[in-house]
Scaffold this motif. Sequence first.
Motif, PDB file in Angstrom:
ATOM      1  N   ASN A   1       0.849  -1.192   0.000  1.00 35.40           N
ATOM      2  CA  ASN A   1       0.000   0.000   0.000  1.00 35.40           C
ATOM      3  C   ASN A   1       0.882   1.237   0.000  1.00 35.40           C
TER       4      ASN A   1
ATOM      5  N   SER B   1      -2.113   6.414  -2.725  1.00 30.97           N
ATOM      6  CA  SER B   1      -3.168   6.256  -3.717  1.00 30.97           C
ATOM      7  C   SER B   1      -3.008   4.986  -4.556  1.00 30.97           C
ATOM      8  N   PHE B   2      -1.911   4.248  -4.358  1.00 32.00           N
ATOM      9  CA  PHE B   2      -1.653   3.021  -5.120  1.00 32.00           C
ATOM     10  C   PHE B   2      -1.611   1.819  -4.189  1.00 32.00           C
ATOM     11  N   TRP B   3      -2.198   0.706  -4.632  1.00 32.34           N
ATOM     12  CA  TRP B   3      -2.098  -0.542  -3.875  1.00 32.34           C
ATOM     13  C   TRP B   3      -1.996  -1.728  -4.821  1.00 32.34           C
ATOM     14  N   TRP B   4      -1.262  -2.750  -4.374  1.00 33.63           N
ATOM     15  CA  TRP B   4      -1.033  -3.967  -5.162  1.00 33.63           C
ATOM     16  C   TRP B   4      -1.011  -5.143  -4.205  1.00 33.63           C
TER      17      TRP B   4
ATOM     18  N   TYR C   1      -5.205   2.296  -8.557  1.00 26.82           N
ATOM     19  CA  TYR C   1      -4.590   3.620  -8.447  1.00 26.82           C
ATOM     20  C   TYR C   1      -5.703   4.655  -8.502  1.00 26.82           C
ATOM     21  N   SER C   2      -5.851   5.419  -7.445  1.00 30.22           N
ATOM     22  CA  SER C   2      -6.890   6.451  -7.381  1.00 30.22           C
ATOM     23  C   SER C   2      -6.277   7.820  -7.646  1.00 30.22           C
ATOM     24  N   PHE C   3      -7.035   8.681  -8.325  1.00 29.45           N
ATOM     25  CA  PHE C   3      -6.541  10.010  -8.648  1.00 29.45           C
ATOM     26  C   PHE C   3      -7.718  10.947  -8.892  1.00 29.45           C
TER      27      PHE C   3
ATOM     28  N   LEU D   1     -10.602   5.989 -10.448  1.00 28.36           N
ATOM     29  CA  LEU D   1      -9.822   4.833 -10.014  1.00 28.36           C
ATOM     30  C   LEU D   1      -9.555   3.938 -11.210  1.00 28.36           C
TER      31      LEU D   1
ATOM     32  N   SER E   1      -8.251   0.140 -11.964  1.00 30.98           N
ATOM     33  CA  SER E   1      -8.063  -1.104 -11.236  1.00 30.98           C
ATOM     34  C   SER E   1      -7.815  -2.263 -12.194  1.00 30.98           C
TER      35      SER E   1
END
Length: 254
Positions: free
Chosen positions: A122, A125-128, A156-158, A166, A168
Amino acid sequence: MGVSTAQAEYLWGFGDVSVNWLDWSDGTEKRTHHGKSDFLYLELEGGALFDWGEMYGFFDLENPQNTSNENNGNHDRRTALKGNLRYFFGDTGFNLYLHSYNFSTPGFNEQDQVIGLGYNLNGGSFWWKPFIGYHGVTSSGYSGSNGYMMGWVLGYSFKLGGQDFLISNWHETEFNRNNKYKGNLQTGISNGEGGFKNLQQAGRSLKDGENGAVALWWTPIKEVTAGIQYRYAYYKLGKATYQDAAIFSLRYNF
């Protein structure tokens, strides 16, 4: 009671219901000899984060306007149900990964189970969240070990123009599948573009399969999200060829 609450503290969660339209590409319809038809589906989705781990799941009702016996498998009412759990190994980022997916249509049912190791990355704004694990299957055609599965979910949210967006992606790769399971796919072999010319060629290739979607989501207000997804599958979904579709979605967020 206080100790129990502390050990299972709820941190965050979400839920939504959506209406979705899946539109198969012309190439997919050609390669599968029109073995795929566009369809409407309704979805209930949710997830929760705790201090010990996280849970996620969805339930899909496909072709809700039809009955379970339309004398055409492409138009029958169908269901899909998935749940997964990640149990955190402290603050290491690693977790025990479990998931179960069940698909049911008249005359056929399949359930996939995965147990393995996951990792959560995490970064604001990015998670994997990748995983890899043992893959078992229970289906109308074969039940038992079915090799292994690896995959991930990422997002990735922006903001753009003051609006929330988002991007995804979810992806699954099945590998070293059981020879007996391959029979579930061989009925879908296509001689068309992108398919196989003979069973022998297909038999050498069906050990592996790909499955996933890439999506763009827009949330103009917190209660509503609209999205478009690129859905793809290779040697999956009952067909031994490449399949792709666009999915148009409208969600109501709880």
